[in-house]
Every structure is written in structure tokens, then in C-alpha cells.
Write an enzyme that holds these catalytic residues in place. Structure first.
Site, PDB file in Angstrom:
ATOM      1  CE1 TYR A 162      -4.099   1.954   0.382  1.00  0.00           C
ATOM      2  CE2 TYR A 162      -2.549   3.462   1.430  1.00  0.00           C
ATOM      3  CZ  TYR A 162      -3.777   3.219   0.838  1.00  0.00           C
ATOM      4  OH  TYR A 162      -4.674   4.243   0.688  1.00  0.00           O
ATOM      5  CG  PHE A 217      -6.805  18.150 -24.327  1.00  0.00           C
ATOM      6  CD1 PHE A 217      -6.877  17.660 -25.612  1.00  0.00           C
ATOM      7  CD2 PHE A 217      -7.174  17.315 -23.281  1.00  0.00           C
ATOM      8  CE1 PHE A 217      -7.306  16.358 -25.863  1.00  0.00           C
ATOM      9  CE2 PHE A 217      -7.588  16.013 -23.520  1.00  0.00           C
ATOM     10  CZ  PHE A 217      -7.659  15.535 -24.819  1.00  0.00           C
ATOM     11  CB  THR A 218     -11.679  17.873 -24.113  1.00  0.00           C
ATOM     12  OG1 THR A 218     -10.775  16.759 -24.019  1.00  0.00           O
ATOM     13  CG2 THR A 218     -12.018  18.110 -25.582  1.00  0.00           C
ATOM     14  CG  ASP A 250      -0.936  18.342 -21.497  1.00  0.00           C
ATOM     15  OD1 ASP A 250      -0.324  17.248 -21.522  1.00  0.00           O
ATOM     16  OD2 ASP A 250      -2.153  18.427 -21.725  1.00  0.00           O
ATOM     17  CE  LYS A 273      -3.584  10.684 -24.293  1.00  0.00           C
ATOM     18  NZ  LYS A 273      -4.387  10.705 -23.071  1.00  0.00           N
ATOM     19  NE  ARG A 295     -11.136  15.471 -30.117  1.00  0.00           N
ATOM     20  CZ  ARG A 295     -11.042  15.169 -28.815  1.00  0.00           C
ATOM     21  NH1 ARG A 295      -9.870  14.955 -28.260  1.00  0.00           N
ATOM     22  NH2 ARG A 295     -12.105  15.095 -28.061  1.00  0.00           N
ATOM     23  CG  PHE A 354     -15.734  14.691 -26.761  1.00  0.00           C
ATOM     24  CD1 PHE A 354     -15.540  15.780 -25.933  1.00  0.00           C
ATOM     25  CD2 PHE A 354     -14.879  13.612 -26.637  1.00  0.00           C
ATOM     26  CE1 PHE A 354     -14.521  15.797 -24.990  1.00  0.00           C
ATOM     27  CE2 PHE A 354     -13.847  13.615 -25.705  1.00  0.00           C
ATOM     28  CZ  PHE A 354     -13.678  14.715 -24.879  1.00  0.00           C
TER      29      PHE A 354
HETATM   30  N1  PM9 Z   1      -6.130  12.618 -24.587  1.00  0.00           N
HETATM   31  C1  PM9 Z   1      -6.882  11.577 -26.586  1.00  0.00           C
HETATM   32  O1  PM9 Z   1      -7.496  10.667 -27.149  1.00  0.00           O
HETATM   33  C2  PM9 Z   1      -7.786  10.736 -24.398  1.00  0.00           C
HETATM   34  C3  PM9 Z   1      -8.991  11.374 -23.829  1.00  0.00           C
HETATM   35  S1  PM9 Z   1      -9.829  12.578 -24.739  1.00  0.00           S
HETATM   36  C4  PM9 Z   1     -10.497  11.732 -26.006  1.00  0.00           C
HETATM   37  O2  PM9 Z   1      -6.229  12.434 -27.216  1.00  0.00           O
HETATM   38  C5  PM9 Z   1      -3.712  15.888 -23.460  1.00  0.00           C
HETATM   39  C6  PM9 Z   1      -2.918  16.690 -24.416  1.00  0.00           C
HETATM   40  C7  PM9 Z   1      -4.396  14.753 -23.868  1.00  0.00           C
HETATM   41  C8  PM9 Z   1      -5.157  14.006 -22.922  1.00  0.00           C
HETATM   42  C9  PM9 Z   1      -5.926  12.904 -23.310  1.00  0.00           C
HETATM   43  C10 PM9 Z   1      -5.165  14.453 -21.577  1.00  0.00           C
HETATM   44  C11 PM9 Z   1      -5.945  13.726 -20.525  1.00  0.00           C
HETATM   45  C12 PM9 Z   1      -4.479  15.581 -21.225  1.00  0.00           C
HETATM   46  N2  PM9 Z   1      -3.761  16.269 -22.169  1.00  0.00           N
HETATM   47  O3  PM9 Z   1      -6.969  10.797 -20.861  1.00  0.00           O
HETATM   48  O4  PM9 Z   1      -6.937  11.680 -18.560  1.00  0.00           O
HETATM   49  O5  PM9 Z   1      -4.315  14.377 -25.148  1.00  0.00           O
HETATM   50  O6  PM9 Z   1      -5.066  10.301 -19.355  1.00  0.00           O
HETATM   51  O7  PM9 Z   1      -5.319  12.547 -20.234  1.00  0.00           O
HETATM   52  C13 PM9 Z   1      -6.907  11.685 -25.154  1.00  0.00           C
HETATM   53  P1  PM9 Z   1      -6.127  11.254 -19.718  1.00  0.00           P
END
Ligand code: PM9
Length: 459
Positions: free
Chosen positions: A73, A125-126, A216, A259, A383, A450
Site C-alpha cells: 500500500y 484540450f477538453t 502538459d 500516450k 475533433r 463528445f
Molecule cells: N487525450 C486523446 O485521445 C484521451 C482522452 S480525450 C479523447 O487524445 C492531453 C494533451 C491529452 C489528454 C488525453 C489528456 C488527458 C491531457 N492532455 O486521458 O486523462 O491528449 O489520461 O489525459 C486523449 P487522460
């Protein structure tokens, strides 16, 4: 002649079988999914270019790392490996693991943003913007204008326009700007990089105004590769060195490790400031887990530490970006309008140019993504206006200049032959473009619409 071959620096040891479907099955599936590719079952998808997030193929070393998980843990050995790797490869002194990128965004936004603050960034970014808004802030776009023009071939469309930053400070005052958030390889701009020289200017600007610079760093290695290929003075530096230099120019970072770092789940918040670290440790236990695992299993942290090292390998990155460029070149040969230059993680189709008869209020990119799926079982992602959402104060739709369909390439997953199928499918959809109908919402979620929104076709 420029060398364009990009063969992968690995061979395949295990495969996952794919299901082929008929057109009738796909028509039924997309209807049931409300014309939203996020709501399809993955079993009904042939080539999945929805995202590059959490869908990469881990290496044998990463899988071996999974077996070395220390699931204590508190104080897991794998956390210390991850923390040391972040220091060595990304320069940040403190690491707070989170379940994925948005966990880090939540914690950072809650700590730094006050009601009425403004947070400039190189395009929204979303999830990032949503967390800024939920914390009481307003996102302000300070990316260069070229980023909003799908035809501009500017080599660094992720650059910040310093004049826009200056104007913001004049309007609201620097005390209302808790930090600037700079993404490397800007996702919504089409996977476009920021240059080191621009980042250095932003660093100087931040020092001058005593404003924090947050990174980011979700696709930092891809950005570093573009710097190596395009920026004067960087041709002889390795991706690893450039990644380190980029990170050193910033104060803190949010990372979705799904990623660049090629793991299925995970992320972190990293920083150099001890006080910020302490506050992040206080919040991570509320939302994620103890500060030495933050929502990740020990085995996931181990695979991540190994993935970070693999992500900065020059040969890996040449093949990664090479595959994306291959798809871009082949699509262009068929006259498909796409965002230029080719992105780091994806090729973006210009849906407005393809579906000229569908006005933006009828979601051309959403309709095009659905049509591509019906044509061939290739899953992509909208997008455009659906992703952009509504203005939090006026409730009006944002109408971004970029109305795009993203063909996102998972890392180390698909072959060149898969890319050829994608090209043929897009070309076929373009030929039948006039038969594609616009869409309207039948269910619109209030946040991040979306992901779960549902649509029907307009007759
Ligand atoms: N990006 C992508 O497919 C997955 C979720 S939105 C469809 O591009 C940036 C630049 C990203 C991102 C996620 C996140 C969030 C932050 N910044 O999905 O929470 O491209 O791990 O990261 C997606 P998490």
C-alpha cells in the site's frame, strides 16, 4: 532524395485477432451508438484509430516489469523507480502518481486556480479546460493564428503568440494568471509541436511576470522528435536530450502516460517546488490514493518507468512519426484534405472541406467519423464543434475553425498494410461524400459531451 522508409525497430511476438463485420452490421452498430464512435463496442471495430491513449503495445520488457509489481500500500519499490526515472528523463524533482492525466489536471487546477482567474494555453484540450473551469478559471487561447488554419505549413504550429500573452496581462493583470499551460505536440491543433526557441521566450516572459509555467507533457517525446528534425541546432541532439531540455524550461507538468510512455493506464503530476508537492500530496489522497501510488498499481508504475525510457529512443520515434507521415502522404496522393504538416500522433481530416454541404451546426466531423466506420470498420474521432463544447458563461456552442476527424495511430500496434486499408476507406468515403447526412443531438451531456453524446441523422 529524402529517405522515407521507417521500418519498426521491433518484431511481433504476440497478436490479437480482429473481427471483420459486414456493412449491414456496421450500419446497425453506429445507429445503436447514436452516431458516436465512442459508443461503439470495440468488438465491432476493425482498425481502431479512435485514440492513441492507453492502446499502445507494451514491450516484452514492460510486461516483465508488470511481474515485478510491488503492491504494498505504501512506499512501493516501483514508485521510487518511477520517481527516479521522472528525475532522470524529465528533470522534475517531485512526482505524484495519478490514475491518468485528468487526475493530475484536477489536482493542479484545484491548488493553483482561484475564482475569476485566467489560464492561458497553446490551444485548449477538453479535459484540461474543463478542470480549469471547474476550479473557477477561464481558459484563454494564446497559440499562434497559424494553428487554427488547417492549410498553414508552419513547422511549429504549437508556438505561443507572445503578443496575445501581453494583451491578456494588460487586460486582466498578471495577478489573475496563476500559470500558463503549454502543451507539447498540441493535440487539438493536429499534433503540432512547439519550438524550443518559442518555449525559451515563454520561459523569459514567465520569469519577467513571475508566472508559473506548467507543461502538459503528454506527447513531449513526439514534440522533441520534430525539434530534432526541424529546428536549427538540434539535428545532432538525441530525442532524450531534447525531452530533458524541454522539461527543464518548465516548472511543473501534468502527464497522461497512456500516450508517449506506452502504458495502458496511469499519469502523474510532477514539479520542482517542494511546497506545491506538499499540497499535491494532500489532495492526491482525497481523489486518487496514497502519494506513492495515486491510483496506479505497483506493476503499472514499473511498466511506466520502463515505457518512459523506451519512448525517448530515436529509432522508436523515427518509426512512430514515420508511420503517421506514411498515412498522411498516402491520403494526400488521393487528394484528401488534411491538416498540414502531418501531426505527431495522428492525421486529421478536414471535415468541412470534405462535407461542404453539411454546415458546422450539423457536426460534419461527427458525421464523417460515423460514415468512415460504416464504410470499413475504421474507428476515428471527431475533433470539432462537438469536442469544443459550449461557452461556460453564455451556453453558446464554440465553433472552432478546425472541424476535424482524427485518425489516431496507437503506438506499435498496426502495420503499413492497415494504413493502406485506412487510406482506401477514406478515399471511398470521399467519393460518396454527398450522400453523408448531417447530425443533430438527441442527448447532449453537460460536460465533455463528445464522449457520451448521441445523435440522429438529419434527413
Ligand atoms: N487525450 C486523446 O485521445 C484521451 C482522452 S480525450 C479523447 O487524445 C492531453 C494533451 C491529452 C489528454 C488525453 C489528456 C488527458 C491531457 N492532455 O486521458 O486523462 O491528449 O489520461 O489525459 C486523449 P487522460
Amino acid at each position: 532524395m529524402d529517405k522515407q522508409s521507417w521500418a519498426e525497430p521491433y518484431k511481433i511476438k504476440m497478436v490479437e485477432l480482429l473481427k471483420m463485420t459486414t456493412r449491414e452490421e456496421r450500419e446497425k452498430a453506429i445507429e445503436e451508438a447514436g452516431f458516436n464512435t465512442f459508443l461503439l463496442r470495440s468488438e465491432d471495430v476493425y482498425i481502431d484509430l479512435l485514440t492513441d491513449s492507453g492502446v499502445g503495445a507494451m514491450s516484452d520488457r514492460q510486461w516483465a516489469g508488470m511481474m515485478m509489481g510491488d503492491e504494498s500500500y505504501a512506499g512501493s519499490r516501483n514508485f521510487y523507480h518511477l520517481e527516479q526515472t521522472v528525475k532522470d528523463y524529465y528533470s522534475y524533482q517531485f512526482t505524484v502518481p495519478t490514475h491518468q492525466g485528468r487526475g493530475a489536471e484536477n489536482i493542479l487546477s484545484q491548488i493553483l486556480i482561484k475564482d475569476g482567474d485566467f489560464v492561458p494555453g497553446n490551444m485548449y484540450f477538453t479535459t484540461t479546460r474543463l478542470h480549469q473551469e471547474l476550479a473557477g478559471g477561464t481558459f484563454v487561447d494564446v497559440i499562434i493564428d497559424e494553428a487554427h488554419d488547417s492549410a498553414s505549413t508552419h513547422p511549429f504550429k504549437g508556438n505561443v503568440d507572445l503578443d496575445k500573452l501581453n494583451r491578456l496581462v494588460e487586460e486582466v493583470g498578471s495577478e489573475k494568471i496563476p500559470y500558463i499551460c503549454i502543451a507539447t505536440c498540441v493535440n487539438m491543433a493536429g499534433g503540432q509541436p512547439i519550438s524550443i526557441s518559442n518555449l525559451k521566450e515563454v520561459r523569459r516572459w514567465c520569469d519577467q511576470h513571475q508566472i508559473m509555467l506548467v507543461h502538459d507533457m503528454t506527447r513531449v517525446a513526439e514534440n522533441a522528435y520534430f525539434i530534432q528534425q526541424r529546428e536549427e541546432g538540434y539535428q545532432n541532439k538525441s530525442v532524450k536530450e531534447i525531452v530533458y531540455e524541454i522539461c527543464s524550461l518548465t516548472d511543473a507538468a501534468t502527464m497522461s502516460s497512456k500516450k508517449d510512455a506506452m502504458v495502458n493506464i496511469g499519469g502523474f503530476l510532477a514539479m520542482n517546488d517542494a511546497e506545491l508537492y506538499e499540497r499535491a500530496c494532500e489532495l492526491v489522497v482525497v481523489y486518487e490514493g496514497l502519494h506513492t501510488y495515486g491510483g496506479m498499481a505497483g506493476r503499472d508504475m514499473e511498466a511506466l518507468a520502463i515505457g518512459i525510457k523506451e519512448s525517448v529512443d530515436d529509432a522508436h520515434m523515427a518509426a512512430r512519426i514515420g508511420q503517421v507521415a506514411y498515412l498522411g502522404r498516402e491520403l494526400e496522393k488521393h487528394g484528401v484534405p488534411i491538416v498540414k504538416p502531418y501531426g505527431g500522433h495522428a492525421i486529421f481530416l478536414d471535415a468541412q472541406a470534405i462535407l461542404k454541404h453539411v454546415p458546422q451546426e450539423n457536426f460534419p466531423a461527427q458525421a464523417l467519423a460515423a460514415a468512415l466506420y460504416v464504410e470499413s470498420g475504421v474507428r476515428s474521432m471527431e475533433r470539432g464543434v462537438v469536442s469544443a463544447g459550449r461557452n461556460k458563461d453564455t451556453g453558446e456552442n464554440y465553433y472552432p475553425k478546425l472541424e476535424l476527424v482524427r485518425l489516431t495511430i496507437p503506438r506499435r500496434v498496426y502495420t503499413q498494410a492497415h494504413m493502406d486499408v485506412v487510406v482506401e476507406s477514406v478515399a471511398q468515403v470521399m467519393e460518396d461524400a454527398e450522400s453523408i447526412k448531417g447530425l443533430e443531438f438527441i442527448y447532449e451531456p453537460k460536460m465533455l459531451r463528445f464522449f457520451q453524446g448521441r445523435f440522429k441523422q438529419i434527413s
